[in-house]
Design a protein around this motif. Sequence first.
Motif, PDB file in Angstrom:
ATOM      1  N   ARG A  27       0.852  -1.193   0.000  1.00  0.00           N
ATOM      2  CA  ARG A  27       0.000   0.000   0.000  1.00  0.00           C
ATOM      3  C   ARG A  27       0.882   1.236   0.000  1.00  0.00           C
ATOM      4  NH1 ARG A  27      -5.387  -0.663   0.618  1.00  0.00           N
ATOM      5  NH2 ARG A  27      -6.025  -2.805   0.936  1.00  0.00           N
ATOM      6  N   TYR A  28       0.358   2.324  -0.529  1.00  0.00           N
ATOM      7  CA  TYR A  28       1.173   3.500  -0.811  1.00  0.00           C
ATOM      8  C   TYR A  28       0.402   4.761  -0.425  1.00  0.00           C
ATOM      9  CZ  TYR A  28       4.245   6.385  -3.790  1.00  0.00           C
ATOM     10  OH  TYR A  28       5.133   7.306  -4.286  1.00  0.00           O
ATOM     11  N   LEU A  29       1.110   5.755   0.075  1.00  0.00           N
ATOM     12  CA  LEU A  29       0.509   7.055   0.371  1.00  0.00           C
ATOM     13  C   LEU A  29       0.586   7.906  -0.890  1.00  0.00           C
ATOM     14  CD1 LEU A  29      -0.615   9.215   2.314  1.00  0.00           C
ATOM     15  CD2 LEU A  29       1.766   9.766   2.887  1.00  0.00           C
ATOM     16  N   LEU A  30      -0.552   8.132  -1.516  1.00  0.00           N
ATOM     17  CA  LEU A  30      -0.609   8.947  -2.742  1.00  0.00           C
ATOM     18  C   LEU A  30      -0.985  10.364  -2.360  1.00  0.00           C
ATOM     19  CD1 LEU A  30      -2.511   6.918  -5.487  1.00  0.00           C
ATOM     20  CD2 LEU A  30      -0.256   7.905  -5.665  1.00  0.00           C
ATOM     21  N   LEU A  31      -0.092  11.291  -2.563  1.00  0.00           N
ATOM     22  CA  LEU A  31      -0.364  12.697  -2.281  1.00  0.00           C
ATOM     23  C   LEU A  31      -0.522  13.463  -3.583  1.00  0.00           C
ATOM     24  CD1 LEU A  31       2.187  13.308   0.607  1.00  0.00           C
ATOM     25  CD2 LEU A  31      -0.282  12.948   0.792  1.00  0.00           C
ATOM     26  N   VAL A  32      -1.487  14.366  -3.603  1.00  0.00           N
ATOM     27  CA  VAL A  32      -1.736  15.184  -4.785  1.00  0.00           C
ATOM     28  C   VAL A  32      -0.479  15.956  -5.164  1.00  0.00           C
ATOM     29  CG1 VAL A  32      -3.060  17.173  -5.611  1.00  0.00           C
ATOM     30  CG2 VAL A  32      -4.226  15.321  -4.400  1.00  0.00           C
ATOM     31  N   GLU A  33       0.256  16.466  -4.172  1.00  0.00           N
ATOM     32  CA  GLU A  33       1.484  17.227  -4.441  1.00  0.00           C
ATOM     33  C   GLU A  33       2.516  16.424  -5.214  1.00  0.00           C
ATOM     34  OE1 GLU A  33       2.878  18.523  -0.616  1.00  0.00           O
ATOM     35  OE2 GLU A  33       1.895  20.462  -0.889  1.00  0.00           O
ATOM     36  N   ASP A  34       2.562  15.117  -4.986  1.00  0.00           N
ATOM     37  CA  ASP A  34       3.529  14.275  -5.693  1.00  0.00           C
ATOM     38  C   ASP A  34       3.172  14.122  -7.168  1.00  0.00           C
ATOM     39  OD1 ASP A  34       4.853  13.945  -3.288  1.00  0.00           O
ATOM     40  OD2 ASP A  34       3.927  12.000  -2.860  1.00  0.00           O
ATOM     41  N   ILE A  35       1.934  14.389  -7.513  1.00  0.00           N
ATOM     42  CA  ILE A  35       1.468  14.227  -8.893  1.00  0.00           C
ATOM     43  C   ILE A  35       1.458  15.563  -9.634  1.00  0.00           C
ATOM     44  CG2 ILE A  35      -0.496  13.511 -10.325  1.00  0.00           C
ATOM     45  CD1 ILE A  35      -1.179  11.535  -8.016  1.00  0.00           C
ATOM     46  N   THR A  36       0.905  16.598  -8.983  1.00  0.00           N
ATOM     47  CA  THR A  36       0.710  17.876  -9.670  1.00  0.00           C
ATOM     48  C   THR A  36       1.688  18.958  -9.259  1.00  0.00           C
ATOM     49  OG1 THR A  36      -0.859  18.684  -8.022  1.00  0.00           O
ATOM     50  CG2 THR A  36      -1.760  17.469  -9.901  1.00  0.00           C
ATOM     51  N   GLY A  37       2.485  18.716  -8.241  1.00  0.00           N
ATOM     52  CA  GLY A  37       3.348  19.759  -7.697  1.00  0.00           C
ATOM     53  C   GLY A  37       2.668  20.388  -6.489  1.00  0.00           C
ATOM     54  N   PRO A  38       3.286  21.418  -5.918  1.00  0.00           N
ATOM     55  CA  PRO A  38       2.738  22.022  -4.699  1.00  0.00           C
ATOM     56  C   PRO A  38       1.302  22.512  -4.890  1.00  0.00           C
ATOM     57  CG  PRO A  38       4.913  22.901  -5.183  1.00  0.00           C
ATOM     58  CD  PRO A  38       4.518  22.063  -6.351  1.00  0.00           C
ATOM     59  N   ILE A  39       0.494  22.271  -3.876  1.00  0.00           N
ATOM     60  CA  ILE A  39      -0.894  22.736  -3.907  1.00  0.00           C
ATOM     61  C   ILE A  39      -0.914  24.228  -3.604  1.00  0.00           C
ATOM     62  CG2 ILE A  39      -3.168  22.526  -2.831  1.00  0.00           C
ATOM     63  CD1 ILE A  39      -2.441  19.617  -2.125  1.00  0.00           C
TER      64      ILE A  39
END
Length: 157
Positions: A27-39
């Motif tokens: 299982r993995y912690l998926l963060l929006v920042e890791d995909i799109t850059g800083p929020i």
Amino acid sequence: MRTTHIDDFHYSCGEVFCALYSAFPLRYLLLVEDITGPIKWDMTGLPDRRSQACFETLVWLAEHDLLRFRSVEPRDIGVEGAVLTQKAFVLLTGHITWESGESLSRIDALLEARRSRAYGDLGRIVDDMFRANCQWAAPITSKPLLKSEVLSPVDDD
């Protein structure tokens, strides 16, 4: 002409599939920042449109049985305990054939498109995966599998 939000959706899907495939079966912690850059937060505390769309992509993929997660991070910044479903794993390891005749698994094609920043290819691969997942699509006839030979014990006498 494609709209930007669909391109962002394909990009987010590609990033999610690559991240979860590389971590599978953990299982993995998926963060929006890791995909799109800083929020980028506005003055009311809401995320920018692209970050919000990325989070909604995670939810959409879960609703369509392509990923599962344990919980949503506070303020919708990601999901904890994300993992590919069996359906997604099978779709990612399935093969696509380019017009040139080159055949690759979808995950290898996604990784290659990311590496070369060929975002148009990334969109085509994700579209192909969704078409293969679609229950209204025409049934696909599977090819016969090669059966292994039966192994027999050998005497050392």
